[in-house]
Enzyme design. Structure first.
Site, PDB file in Angstrom:
ATOM      1  CD  GLU A   1     131.927  57.300 -20.042  1.00 40.24           C
ATOM      2  OE1 GLU A   1     131.836  58.212 -20.829  1.00 40.24           O
ATOM      3  OE2 GLU A   1     132.528  56.281 -20.337  1.00 40.24           O
TER       4      GLU A   1
ATOM      5  NE  ARG B   1     125.773  57.879 -29.655  1.00 41.40           N
ATOM      6  CZ  ARG B   1     126.453  57.171 -28.763  1.00 41.40           C
ATOM      7  NH1 ARG B   1     126.328  57.577 -27.485  1.00 41.40           N
ATOM      8  NH2 ARG B   1     126.984  56.021 -28.953  1.00 41.40           N
TER       9      ARG B   1
HETATM   10  P1  IMP Z   1     131.588  50.595 -18.193  1.00 38.35           P
HETATM   11  O1  IMP Z   1     133.058  50.690 -18.955  1.00 38.35           O
HETATM   12  O2  IMP Z   1     130.931  49.364 -17.872  1.00 38.35           O
HETATM   13  O3  IMP Z   1     131.902  51.656 -16.839  1.00 38.35           O
HETATM   14  O4  IMP Z   1     130.826  51.414 -19.414  1.00 38.35           O
HETATM   15  C1  IMP Z   1     130.456  52.671 -19.346  1.00 38.35           C
HETATM   16  C2  IMP Z   1     130.020  53.003 -20.527  1.00 38.35           C
HETATM   17  O5  IMP Z   1     128.930  52.014 -20.813  1.00 38.35           O
HETATM   18  C3  IMP Z   1     129.408  54.206 -20.856  1.00 38.35           C
HETATM   19  O6  IMP Z   1     130.140  55.236 -21.239  1.00 38.35           O
HETATM   20  C4  IMP Z   1     128.252  54.094 -21.882  1.00 38.35           C
HETATM   21  O7  IMP Z   1     128.562  54.334 -23.136  1.00 38.35           O
HETATM   22  C5  IMP Z   1     127.849  52.473 -21.586  1.00 38.35           C
HETATM   23  N1  IMP Z   1     126.803  52.311 -20.699  1.00 38.35           N
HETATM   24  C6  IMP Z   1     126.541  51.863 -19.583  1.00 38.35           C
HETATM   25  N2  IMP Z   1     125.239  51.876 -19.221  1.00 38.35           N
HETATM   26  C7  IMP Z   1     124.621  52.371 -19.955  1.00 38.35           C
HETATM   27  C8  IMP Z   1     123.153  52.869 -20.088  1.00 38.35           C
HETATM   28  O8  IMP Z   1     122.235  52.273 -19.323  1.00 38.35           O
HETATM   29  N3  IMP Z   1     122.673  53.243 -21.398  1.00 38.35           N
HETATM   30  C9  IMP Z   1     123.637  53.557 -22.162  1.00 38.35           C
HETATM   31  N4  IMP Z   1     124.930  53.337 -22.231  1.00 38.35           N
HETATM   32  C10 IMP Z   1     125.461  52.789 -21.036  1.00 38.35           C
HETATM   33 MG    MG Z   2     130.204  55.911 -23.551  1.00 38.37          MG
END
Ligand code: IMP
Ligand code: MG
Length: 181
Positions: free
Chosen positions: A101, A167
């Protein structure tokens, strides 16, 4: 070290720092595998950049699969719900699995995926994340391999997006506050 890109973005981790850390992570993962095979599962799209680099730093026979989930909309805010958009192509039963991830943030995505994958009874399941934001955690989940642990900042580049943009920046940069929603 360069701290600002040509576009005026502030660099948090340069391409060289990323490459060095990814090499270390690959060496650690290789040691832990003890000569066994690995299935690397990338979480599209953000993790694709990290996955291809990490895989080449791992000395083991590896195969690949990808899943896609939606947890964030066009901006930065999580809806809280995780939806599977693309499932695995192959069974992971009895396999050594490494979920790859880009960022472990609230943990909703990886907690959902871990539960889903464990239903297939892999031999082992580990998680590698390039970035970890422990202060944002809502689900109890930790990665086995963490590239960099960061405070609550929104980052872009090296796979990470803001509304699908940025990206392909080679460095991990801070999202300028004036562009945030
Ligand atoms: P979670 O489910 O909140 O742990 O989200 C994880 C996903 O959120 C990651 O795979 C990212 O795609 C997105 N994400 C979280 N923080 C960031 C960031 O600072 N920049 C870009 N994407 C983020
Ligand atoms: Mg992601």
């Amino acid at each position: 070290m360069e701290t600002v890109t040509a576009k005026g973005l502030e660099v948090l981790y340069s391409r060289q720092q990323i490459a060095d850390r990814v090499a270390e992570m690959g060496a650690q993962i290789s040691r832990d595998l003890n000569g066994e095979k690995l299935v690397m599962i990338g979480v599209l799209k953000g993790a694709a950049f990290f996955l291809v680099d990490l895989s080449r730093a791992i000395q083991a026979e590896a195969t690949f699969d990808f899943v896609a989930v939606s947890s964030y909309g066009k901006g930065q805010r999580s809806s809280g719900a995780v939806k599977l958009i693309k499932d695995l192509d192959h069974s992971i039963e009895g396999k050594n699995v490494l979920v790859v991830e880009d960022i472990l943030d609230t943990g909703l995505t990886l907690a959902y995926l871990r539960k889903l994958f464990l239903q297939q009874h892999p031999k082992s399941l580990r998680i590698a994340t390039l970035l970890d934001k422990p202060s944002r955690r809502m689900e109890q989940i930790e990665a086995d391999y963490v590239g960099f642990s960061i405070p609550n900042l929104f980052v872009i580049g090296y796979g990470m997006d803001f509304a699908e943009r940025y990206r392909n920046l080679p460095d991990i940069c801070l999202m300028p506050v004036e562009n945030q929603e």
